[in-house]
Design a protein around this motif. Structure first.
Motif, PDB file in Angstrom:
ATOM      1  N   TYR A 135       0.916  -1.153   0.492  1.00 19.57           N
ATOM      2  CA  TYR A 135       0.090  -0.136  -0.388  1.00 19.57           C
ATOM      3  C   TYR A 135       0.747   1.699  -0.112  1.00 19.57           C
ATOM      4  O   TYR A 135       0.606   2.139  -0.541  1.00 19.57           O
ATOM      5  CB  TYR A 135      -1.112   0.493   1.876  1.00 19.57           C
ATOM      6  CG  TYR A 135      -1.821   0.847   1.240  1.00 19.57           C
ATOM      7  CD1 TYR A 135      -3.165   1.426   1.296  1.00 19.57           C
ATOM      8  CD2 TYR A 135      -1.611   2.600   2.082  1.00 19.57           C
ATOM      9  CE1 TYR A 135      -3.581   2.595   0.865  1.00 19.57           C
ATOM     10  CE2 TYR A 135      -1.836   3.236   2.922  1.00 19.57           C
ATOM     11  CZ  TYR A 135      -3.092   3.522   1.331  1.00 19.57           C
ATOM     12  OH  TYR A 135      -3.550   4.665   2.183  1.00 19.57           O
ATOM     13  N   TRP A 136       1.567   1.393   0.233  1.00 22.60           N
ATOM     14  CA  TRP A 136       2.548   2.354   0.995  1.00 22.60           C
ATOM     15  C   TRP A 136       3.495   2.989  -0.366  1.00 22.60           C
ATOM     16  O   TRP A 136       3.878   3.712  -0.844  1.00 22.60           O
ATOM     17  CB  TRP A 136       3.843   2.324   2.437  1.00 22.60           C
ATOM     18  CG  TRP A 136       2.881   1.902   3.259  1.00 22.60           C
ATOM     19  CD1 TRP A 136       2.383   1.227   4.098  1.00 22.60           C
ATOM     20  CD2 TRP A 136       2.601   3.760   4.417  1.00 22.60           C
ATOM     21  NE1 TRP A 136       2.550   2.009   5.174  1.00 22.60           N
ATOM     22  CE2 TRP A 136       1.980   3.065   5.126  1.00 22.60           C
ATOM     23  CE3 TRP A 136       2.475   5.219   3.374  1.00 22.60           C
ATOM     24  CZ2 TRP A 136       0.853   3.763   6.350  1.00 22.60           C
ATOM     25  CZ3 TRP A 136       1.555   5.925   4.450  1.00 22.60           C
ATOM     26  CH2 TRP A 136       1.130   5.692   5.859  1.00 22.60           C
ATOM     27  N   LEU A 137       3.952   1.584  -0.782  1.00 24.89           N
ATOM     28  CA  LEU A 137       5.036   1.650  -1.788  1.00 24.89           C
ATOM     29  C   LEU A 137       4.169   1.955  -2.888  1.00 24.89           C
ATOM     30  O   LEU A 137       4.426   2.714  -4.411  1.00 24.89           O
ATOM     31  CB  LEU A 137       5.232   0.411  -2.449  1.00 24.89           C
ATOM     32  CG  LEU A 137       6.692   0.054  -1.281  1.00 24.89           C
ATOM     33  CD1 LEU A 137       7.137  -0.837  -1.920  1.00 24.89           C
ATOM     34  CD2 LEU A 137       7.397   0.885  -1.164  1.00 24.89           C
ATOM     35  N   ASN A 138       3.348   1.721  -3.621  1.00 27.37           N
ATOM     36  CA  ASN A 138       2.072   1.639  -4.160  1.00 27.37           C
ATOM     37  C   ASN A 138       1.218   2.713  -4.905  1.00 27.37           C
ATOM     38  O   ASN A 138       1.024   3.259  -4.970  1.00 27.37           O
ATOM     39  CB  ASN A 138       1.209   0.547  -4.994  1.00 27.37           C
ATOM     40  CG  ASN A 138       1.928  -1.200  -5.672  1.00 27.37           C
ATOM     41  OD1 ASN A 138       2.895  -0.733  -6.282  1.00 27.37           O
ATOM     42  ND2 ASN A 138       1.603  -1.812  -5.590  1.00 27.37           N
ATOM     43  N   GLU A 139       0.647   2.926  -3.684  1.00 28.89           N
ATOM     44  CA  GLU A 139      -0.805   3.974  -3.177  1.00 28.89           C
ATOM     45  C   GLU A 139       0.569   5.306  -3.167  1.00 28.89           C
ATOM     46  O   GLU A 139      -0.804   6.081  -3.537  1.00 28.89           O
ATOM     47  CB  GLU A 139      -1.734   3.632  -2.107  1.00 28.89           C
ATOM     48  CG  GLU A 139      -2.713   2.758  -2.620  1.00 28.89           C
ATOM     49  CD  GLU A 139      -3.086   2.405  -4.102  1.00 28.89           C
ATOM     50  OE1 GLU A 139      -3.836   3.649  -4.016  1.00 28.89           O
ATOM     51  OE2 GLU A 139      -2.923   1.901  -5.061  1.00 28.89           O
ATOM     52  N   PHE A 140       0.926   5.007  -2.262  1.00 33.55           N
ATOM     53  CA  PHE A 140       2.011   7.074  -1.908  1.00 33.55           C
ATOM     54  C   PHE A 140       3.039   7.033  -2.616  1.00 33.55           C
ATOM     55  O   PHE A 140       3.734   7.777  -1.965  1.00 33.55           O
ATOM     56  CB  PHE A 140       1.896   6.810  -0.721  1.00 33.55           C
ATOM     57  CG  PHE A 140       0.769   7.096   0.380  1.00 33.55           C
ATOM     58  CD1 PHE A 140       0.010   7.873   0.358  1.00 33.55           C
ATOM     59  CD2 PHE A 140       0.018   5.809   1.333  1.00 33.55           C
ATOM     60  CE1 PHE A 140      -1.119   8.732   0.917  1.00 33.55           C
ATOM     61  CE2 PHE A 140      -0.649   6.272   1.782  1.00 33.55           C
ATOM     62  CZ  PHE A 140      -1.346   7.314   1.558  1.00 33.55           C
TER      63      PHE A 140
END
Length: 754
Positions: A421-426
């Motif tokens: 989530y942190w890598l792809n969304e942000f």
């Protein structure tokens, strides 16, 4: 003669206007049995969709509504026409009707009255499921790699109506409800649908939108009502000390970092990587000691990092955490950027801005443990769901935190999805994984009898090892991000690929290097000859992993003092020692990480409650340290010999690593492919050494490209006039040599003057 007329039929009498017929004659209500009614009003419905909303009753459509705040309830159509008036069948607000003349349930809304107050709303229990069978299957298998797209709170349109869908995993709960201001925190009003296959609960709440505060009310496995729980997959949370979840606005902002992200997943082993570690709440403060927002601090930080020449910023954890003095290392919101500095889209904008300035973003990520706050994951559904039941497996006595059950499919899936989530969304570039050593060993910080061996009788946490490998594999396959391990033991292959038997991290913090070299530099120079090996020992294993050299926040807290404060001697010697040490660090194999404030010689020990002491830059000595770090970053970046073979033993060669009596270290760094070698000579004694002969690999002129004793850094200005000639006899096993002046407590870097 006219034809006879047909007699007229008598007229039917008109109904009086006061006696209008009902929109539809409703058959007498068929009340539920008393036990069902009690379950509704007591909030004990385990299957609310079997009772509330539209159902069949004696072959006809029927409707049951729980509205404890209403005196009357009507079903109306889209134009507001009354379809049926519901009968109150329980004094605490249960209403029911059966449509006697209809074969199918009409489309409807609800109109409610309480005295003179009238309002309309959609019935949440008329909507079908949002989650599908595949969601249940993938979660149970532990393979829902985009879990955040289904669980949590999502603003959406469902069956043509705008609202918010909620999804939660709580397999042992008897009842789960969404509560908030929207329903007076009454868990009876919005109980969720249970998906029996995987323990998922879901509910679509029509009419709700971004900004709504919510929690989950859970009736636990043993029938107890648990303390209200925050959403484990909340994307936004209240500013502490508030701890409710907030429905986040969709992340539909445009990104401007396309030039950065199109580079894809880079192999950073051969590139200059210089990381500035930042605690966002104390890097800089605003007026009245106010913490700056993501929007305020992002451009300021980008300006500073760009000026200083760092390649990356690493943030101490920015996932939501209730206790500020934990610095983020006891997170509860594994999918929520902390609200202390703004909303999720503000955090995204900060990352975007840094990328547009060619600055990478690393964030600390904490899957090792979680706090026991009652609104968090602890005994989430009344059982040890995310943690182990046995404290010998599930409790960290050092930190008073709980340990994730990495062997449970759904838990490992939850954590893995958080990473992605942190890598792809942000667009975060890398995750620095905290406390990996505590995950790898079952006996970590435990005495005999306080831990349980693995199935082979060993001390390794096999479930955690499998989890870490799986995280790193998925990060490699499903993102362009990378992972860095904070791991302090000799566990083999931490930064080796999984298919080669490693854990699969891209890099590992070199904690041994940090401990040894700090111990050496804190010694009085007169004693350093007895500790010479503290500086050289790290080269025995420097290429066993892909290392980052960390001088992190952990070294400037808890009574350890600042980095400058560790240095021995008088004021001049403290600054000279620090300059020499930073020169040693930037020329040693391994990527670089420096905690904020150390780059200008922060005097005081760091505190998360105040800003760095930026006023120190009015002093030339502190300003000199800042200039030195800026120039070290430039020299490191511009000379391939200092970074290209950072992770390859062919990139390093001692000139003389054994000169303990003089406290001198000299070595070569090579970049390969025709890149010129760089010679580094460090004099860790407060003695000026003149006519000091050093072997070099090639003759001719060598340029002094860096001298930590330069006057612009606060030094004495001793050195070699910017150039030396390698025309002497062979020395130190090298074909030629040069006679040097070694400044006191200084690091000198030479490069062939092509």
């Amino acid at each position: 003669m006219s034809a006879p007329t047909k007699p007229k039929a008598p007229r039917k009498p008109r109904a009086k206007s006061a006696a209008k017929p009902a929109p539809e004659a409703a058959a007498p209500a068929a009340p539920h049995d008393e036990a069902t009614l009690e379950a509704i009003v007591r909030g004990r419905l385990s299957d609310p969709f079997a009772v509330l909303g539209p159902h069949a009753d004696a072959g006809r459509p029927a409707l049951t509504v729980f509205a404890p705040d209403a005196g009357e309830v009507e079903a109306i159509d889209a134009k507001g026409k009354v379809l049926a008036a519901l009968e109150r069948i329980h004094p605490e607000g249960v209403f029911h009707t059966r449509f006697a003349r209809r074969k199918a349930m009409p489309a409807y809304r609800l109109r409610l009255r309480a005295g003179e107050h009238v309002w309309e709303k959609e019935d949440p229990f008329r909507f079908g499921p949002v989650l599908g069978e595949m969601d249940e299957y993938l979660l149970a298998e532990g393979r829902h790699e985009e879990l955040w797209t289904k669980l949590g709170a999502h603003v959406c349109s469902h069956e043509g109506v705008e609202g918010v869908s909620f999804g939660l995993w709580a397999p042992n709960a008897r009842r789960v409800s969404v509560v908030g201001h929207f329903n007076a925190w009454d868990g009876r009003r919005h109980p969720m649908r249970k998906r029996l296959g995987g323990g998922l609960w879901e509910l679509f709440v029509p009419g709700m939108g971004p900004g709504e505060i919510y929690k989950f009310e859970i009736v636990g496995a043993y029938g107890e009502v648990l303390p209200l729980k925050a959403d484990p997959l909340a994307f936004r949370m209240e500013v502490p000390p508030g701890n409710a979840s907030i429905v986040a606005a969709p992340m539909d902002r445009p990104w401007g970092d396309g030039a950065w992200t199109k580079k894809g997943r880079e192999d950073l082993r051969g590139k200059p990587v210089s990381i500035y570690e930042v605690h966002l709440g104390s890097w800089r403060r605003g007026d009245d000691d106010r913490m700056l927002s993501y929007a305020e601090v992002g451009p300021m930080l980008a300006d500073y990092v760009e000026e200083m020449g760092f390649t990356h910023v690493e943030f101490l954890p920015l996932s939501e955490h209730p206790f500020a003095p934990s610095w983020g290392y006891q997170p509860i919101g594994m999918f929520a950027p902390t609200s202390r500095f703004g909303e999720p889209r503000d955090f995204a904008a900060m990352v975007d801005h840094l990328h547009q300035r060619d600055i990478g973003v690393i964030m600390d990520w904490v899957p090792a443990h979680f706090p026991s706050d009652e609104h968090g994951l602890a005994r989430f559904d009344g059982t040890a769901l995310y943690e182990h039941e046995d404290p010998r497996l599930g409790f960290h006595k050092d930190w008073n935190t709980l340990i994730y059950n990495f062997g449970r499919n759904e838990v490992s899936n939850f954590l893995r999805a958080s990473a992605l989530y942190w890598l792809n969304e942000f667009h975060v570039d890398a995750l620095r994984v905290d406390a990996v050593a505590s995950m790898l060993y079952l006996d970590y910080s435990r005495d005999a009898g306080e831990w349980i061996p693995n199935r082979h009788g060993g001390r390794e946490n096999l479930d955690a090892i499998d989890f870490l490998r799986d995280v790193n594999r998925q990060v490699g396959e499903r993102s362009t991000g990378q992972t860095i391990a904070e791991e302090s033991t000799a566990f083999p292959g931490v930064s080796r690929p999984v298919d080669e038997g490693g854990l699969g991290f891209d890099f590992k913090w070199n904690m041994g290097w940090m401990h040894d070299t700090l111990q050496y530099i804190q010694e009085d120079p007169i004693n350093r000859r007895w500790h010479h090996d503290k500086m050289t020992f790290g080269l025995h294993y420097a290429f066993s992993e892909n290392f980052v050299l960390p001088i992190s926040h952990d070294e400037v807290v808890h009574g350890k003092g600042s980095l400058l404060g560790k240095m021995p001697g008088d004021r001049w010697q403290k600054f000279a020692n620090l300059r020499a040490y930073l020169g040693w660090m930037w020329t040693h194999p391994g990527k670089k990480l420096l905690f904020m404030g150390s780059e200008f010689g922060q005097d005081r020990e760091w505190s998360h409650d105040r800003s760095l002491d930026w006023h120190l830059l009015d002093d030339d000595s502190h300003k000199g340290i800042q200039r030195l770090v800026r120039d070290l970053n430039r020299v490191y970046r511009d000379n391939p010999g200092l970074h290209r073979l950072d992770c390859d033993p062919s990139g390093f060669r001692w000139i003389d690593g054994g000169d303990a009596d003089n406290n001198v270290f000299s070595f070569l760094r090579m970049g390969g492919d025709g890149d010129p070698a760089v010679a580094v000579i460090c004099n860790m004694a407060p003695v000026l050494r003149e006519d000091f002969r050093v072997g070099l690999p090639s003759d001719g002129a060598w340029k002094e490209i860096f001298n930590s004793d330069a006057t612009e850094y606060g030094g004495t200005g001793s050195g070699n006039g910017g150039r030396v000639s390698a025309d002497g006899e062979g020395w130190h096993g090298q074909p030629v040599s040069a006679s040097l002046t070694l400044p006191p407590l200084a690091c000198v870097i030479l490069r062939p003057d092509a």
